[in-house]
Design a protein around this motif. Structure first.
Motif, PDB file in Angstrom:
ATOM      1  N   ARG A 176      52.764  44.835  54.539  1.00  0.00           N
ATOM      2  CA  ARG A 176      53.123  43.558  53.923  1.00  0.00           C
ATOM      3  C   ARG A 176      52.023  43.141  52.957  1.00  0.00           C
ATOM      4  O   ARG A 176      50.856  43.419  53.162  1.00  0.00           O
ATOM      5  CB  ARG A 176      53.295  42.467  54.981  1.00  0.00           C
ATOM      6  CG  ARG A 176      54.452  42.675  55.931  1.00  0.00           C
ATOM      7  CD  ARG A 176      54.444  41.591  56.979  1.00  0.00           C
ATOM      8  NE  ARG A 176      54.538  40.260  56.401  1.00  0.00           N
ATOM      9  CZ  ARG A 176      55.682  39.614  56.204  1.00  0.00           C
ATOM     10  NH1 ARG A 176      56.823  40.188  56.556  1.00  0.00           N
ATOM     11  NH2 ARG A 176      55.700  38.406  55.682  1.00  0.00           N
ATOM     12  N   GLY A 177      52.447  42.423  51.931  1.00  0.00           N
ATOM     13  CA  GLY A 177      51.480  41.818  51.023  1.00  0.00           C
ATOM     14  C   GLY A 177      51.154  42.687  49.825  1.00  0.00           C
ATOM     15  O   GLY A 177      51.502  43.864  49.739  1.00  0.00           O
ATOM     16  N   ARG A 178      50.459  42.060  48.899  1.00  0.00           N
ATOM     17  CA  ARG A 178      50.017  42.713  47.670  1.00  0.00           C
ATOM     18  C   ARG A 178      48.502  42.808  47.674  1.00  0.00           C
ATOM     19  O   ARG A 178      47.827  41.861  48.078  1.00  0.00           O
ATOM     20  CB  ARG A 178      50.479  41.911  46.455  1.00  0.00           C
ATOM     21  CG  ARG A 178      50.010  42.461  45.113  1.00  0.00           C
ATOM     22  CD  ARG A 178      50.410  41.541  43.989  1.00  0.00           C
ATOM     23  NE  ARG A 178      50.003  42.066  42.693  1.00  0.00           N
ATOM     24  CZ  ARG A 178      50.170  41.438  41.539  1.00  0.00           C
ATOM     25  NH1 ARG A 178      50.755  40.250  41.534  1.00  0.00           N
ATOM     26  NH2 ARG A 178      49.767  41.974  40.390  1.00  0.00           N
ATOM     27  N   VAL A 179      47.989  43.934  47.223  1.00  0.00           N
ATOM     28  CA  VAL A 179      46.539  44.161  47.215  1.00  0.00           C
ATOM     29  C   VAL A 179      46.007  43.931  45.803  1.00  0.00           C
ATOM     30  O   VAL A 179      46.525  44.483  44.834  1.00  0.00           O
ATOM     31  CB  VAL A 179      46.195  45.581  47.696  1.00  0.00           C
ATOM     32  CG1 VAL A 179      44.696  45.846  47.564  1.00  0.00           C
ATOM     33  CG2 VAL A 179      46.642  45.782  49.140  1.00  0.00           C
ATOM     34  N   ARG A 180      44.982  43.102  45.710  1.00  0.00           N
ATOM     35  CA  ARG A 180      44.257  42.893  44.455  1.00  0.00           C
ATOM     36  C   ARG A 180      42.799  43.302  44.659  1.00  0.00           C
ATOM     37  O   ARG A 180      42.241  43.095  45.744  1.00  0.00           O
ATOM     38  CB  ARG A 180      44.322  41.434  44.006  1.00  0.00           C
ATOM     39  CG  ARG A 180      45.707  40.967  43.568  1.00  0.00           C
ATOM     40  CD  ARG A 180      45.657  39.513  43.132  1.00  0.00           C
ATOM     41  NE  ARG A 180      46.935  38.988  42.721  1.00  0.00           N
ATOM     42  CZ  ARG A 180      47.393  39.045  41.475  1.00  0.00           C
ATOM     43  NH1 ARG A 180      46.657  39.591  40.530  1.00  0.00           N
ATOM     44  NH2 ARG A 180      48.571  38.535  41.171  1.00  0.00           N
ATOM     45  N   LEU A 181      42.199  43.850  43.607  1.00  0.00           N
ATOM     46  CA  LEU A 181      40.803  44.268  43.665  1.00  0.00           C
ATOM     47  C   LEU A 181      39.930  43.273  42.917  1.00  0.00           C
ATOM     48  O   LEU A 181      40.312  42.746  41.869  1.00  0.00           O
ATOM     49  CB  LEU A 181      40.629  45.661  43.052  1.00  0.00           C
ATOM     50  CG  LEU A 181      41.392  46.809  43.716  1.00  0.00           C
ATOM     51  CD1 LEU A 181      41.024  48.128  43.056  1.00  0.00           C
ATOM     52  CD2 LEU A 181      41.132  46.868  45.206  1.00  0.00           C
ATOM     53  N   TYR A 182      38.746  43.037  43.481  1.00  0.00           N
ATOM     54  CA  TYR A 182      37.768  42.140  42.876  1.00  0.00           C
ATOM     55  C   TYR A 182      36.438  42.885  42.792  1.00  0.00           C
ATOM     56  O   TYR A 182      36.101  43.677  43.670  1.00  0.00           O
ATOM     57  CB  TYR A 182      37.605  40.872  43.711  1.00  0.00           C
ATOM     58  CG  TYR A 182      38.848  40.002  43.763  1.00  0.00           C
ATOM     59  CD1 TYR A 182      38.975  38.896  42.941  1.00  0.00           C
ATOM     60  CD2 TYR A 182      39.891  40.303  44.621  1.00  0.00           C
ATOM     61  CE1 TYR A 182      40.117  38.098  42.978  1.00  0.00           C
ATOM     62  CE2 TYR A 182      41.038  39.523  44.661  1.00  0.00           C
ATOM     63  CZ  TYR A 182      41.136  38.419  43.838  1.00  0.00           C
ATOM     64  OH  TYR A 182      42.259  37.644  43.869  1.00  0.00           O
ATOM     65  N   VAL A 183      35.693  42.615  41.719  1.00  0.00           N
ATOM     66  CA  VAL A 183      34.420  43.300  41.476  1.00  0.00           C
ATOM     67  C   VAL A 183      33.346  42.265  41.205  1.00  0.00           C
ATOM     68  O   VAL A 183      33.566  41.295  40.463  1.00  0.00           O
ATOM     69  CB  VAL A 183      34.530  44.280  40.280  1.00  0.00           C
ATOM     70  CG1 VAL A 183      33.178  44.921  39.993  1.00  0.00           C
ATOM     71  CG2 VAL A 183      35.576  45.349  40.561  1.00  0.00           C
ATOM     72  N   GLY A 184      32.162  42.476  41.799  1.00  0.00           N
ATOM     73  CA  GLY A 184      31.030  41.588  41.561  1.00  0.00           C
ATOM     74  C   GLY A 184      29.737  42.268  41.939  1.00  0.00           C
ATOM     75  O   GLY A 184      29.727  43.348  42.539  1.00  0.00           O
TER      76      GLY A 184
END
Length: 471
Positions: A207-215
């Protein structure tokens, strides 16, 4: 005149007296309460057509009056419609799981009660079809009558009592909730080198949508914007998304989003080495000389070279920046065939070594032929010319030339006499081709040399000693 609520203040405006002669002033007062509890407070006298009342409290309904003052004379009062500052509830917290929606808040002390309405699939408006009144204890509720995967909207309003006994509600806060199983975090995120950058891959949750974050840190990553682009699913079922990461240390975080729920997976630490720039190459027979500009903080580089035909690696070398600067570049034997040369900088971070994206340069092949000249025959007046190659190659047409004179020729001249021409042919490594020629002896001294016929940029003949060439 009008009285308009603007946040925590009331803005009172009116039209001016256009028939007035001479200076005109306007006195503004506020009236609160009703009947015996009514109270009037003078707010000020102005020459403009607006006054801001920032001293009125929340939950107080008020009428504003304005009179015109001209040469000591006071006009009849103009009265506004009632105005009330009615703030919404604050500190709202929402928790959603598979079979329950729980919301809590802080009620304004001036409010008499809080009203909560629920709509399924759309925001509630009034108490129409599909709108349900939700019971609460004044500071929150737990709605267990919801169904999984159904979208719900909750409108929460603070209700106030006016001085005349009427109720007035705040604008209201709208909360969206979709009950369902908790979102699953990504547990197998990987970031691997790819063509022109890095590629993140992961197993998509149910379930759900995966988003990537970078820092630069894991905490800083989730506070920024998500990585742009849509992931592509591979044959192994994993999702992949190309990343463009800055040089240095970065943290990549995968966040699963399902409705209002968000779950953060384990971050991946990535060290990116900056690439070299300005890569250039020169070939000297089988030796290749490279030059490039080093990026900041890079102290070593990995140089690899491969066959252009099939990409099969031939060799590699590491070179430190100190040695590169001392030798004025990079130089090593790489063979004579067509090559693809790649340079990557390296950065060490703890026990890991990071390689930059590759910077490549292509080198055309070059045929290097060795030839020898051997005296033969009666009185050793004839010569046997042998040509050979160290690697498999295509030999071009070769002319065996006699040139009279004291000075050895390094190019064709008008005095040349062609004694023989060897046809173009394929040579195996170590294979030798020979031809027997008879130099003229009526013109001495002279030289016996070989030259390629036609364009010779990709062919080099490596001469024997001067002793063999001189006649």
């Amino acid at each position: 005149m009008t009285a308009r609520v603007d946040g925590s203040r009331v803005v009172v405006t009116w039209r001016p007296d256009t028939d007035a002669e001479g200076p005109v002033g306007y006195r503004v007062s506020r009236r609160t309460g009703h009947g015996g509890t009514a109270r009037e407070e003078f707010l000020g006298e102005v020459t403009g057509v607006e006054l801001v009342d920032d001293r009125i409290g929340a939950g107080v309904d008020a009428h504003y009056t304005v009179v015109t003052v001209r040469q000591g004379q006071v006009s009849k009062a103009a009265v506004s419609t009632p105005a009330m500052i009615a703030p919404d509830v604050s500190e709202v917290r929402t928790t959603v799981d598979e079979s329950e929606v729980a919301v809590s808040w802080r009620r304004p002390p001036e409010a008499t009660r809080v009203e909560v309405l629920r709509g399924a699939g759309a925001p509630p408006h009034g108490k129409g079809t599909g709108v349900v009144s939700v019971e609460h204890d004044g500071s929150g509720f737990r709605d267990t009558s919801v169904r999984a995967d159904q979208e719900y909207f909750y409108r929460i309003r603070a209700v106030y009592l006016t001085s005349q006994g009427w109720t007035r509600g705040s604008q209201g806060l709208l909360i969206r909730a979709v009950p369902g199983p908790r979102a699953e975090p990504v547990r197998d995120l990987r970031v691997d080198p790819g063509t022109g950058g890095r590629v993140a891959s992961w197993t998509p949750p149910v379930r759900g949508r995966v988003r990537l974050y970078v820092g630069r840190t894991a905490t800083a990553a989730t506070s920024g914007a998500p990585v742009a682009g849509e992931p592509v699913q591979g044959s192994d079922g994993r999702h992949r998304l190309s990343l463009s990461l800055p040089a240095g240390v970065s943290h990549v975080v995968a966040m699963t989003e399902d409705g209002e729920r968000r779950v953060v997976g384990s971050p991946v630490r990535v060290v990116v080495a900056p690439p070299v720039t300005g890569l250039r190459a020169e070939r000297y027979d089988t030796v290749v000389r490279l030059g490039w500009s080093w990026p900041e903080h890079a102290s070593s580089a990995l140089v690899t070279w491969a066959k252009e035909s099939d990409g099969e690696p031939i060799g590699w070398e590491r070179r430190t920046r100190v040695r590169y600067d001392a030798e004025g570049g990079f130089e090593t034997p790489m063979g004579s065939g067509p090559l693809v040369v790649t340079v990557r900088t390296t950065i060490h971070s703890g026990t890991d070594e990071a390689l930059s994206v590759p910077t490549t340069v292509r080198l055309p092949g070059r045929v290097v032929l060795d030839y020898r000249v051997e005296p033969v025959g009666l009185l050793r007046r004839e010569r046997l010319v042998h040509l050979s190659a160290d690697v498999p190659c295509r030999m071009p047409r070769i002319a065996v030339v006699f040139t009279p004179g004291e000075v050895q020729p390094h190019a064709r001249t008008g005095r040349d006499r062609v004694l023989s021409v060897l046809p173009s042919q394929d040579l195996e490594a170590g294979e030798r081709v020979s031809v027997r020629v008879r130099p003229p002896w009526d013109a001495a001294p002279g030289w016996l040399t070989c030259f390629p016929l036609g364009p010779g940029d990709d062919v080099r003949l490596r001469q024997p000693s001067v002793r063999e060439l001189r006649l």
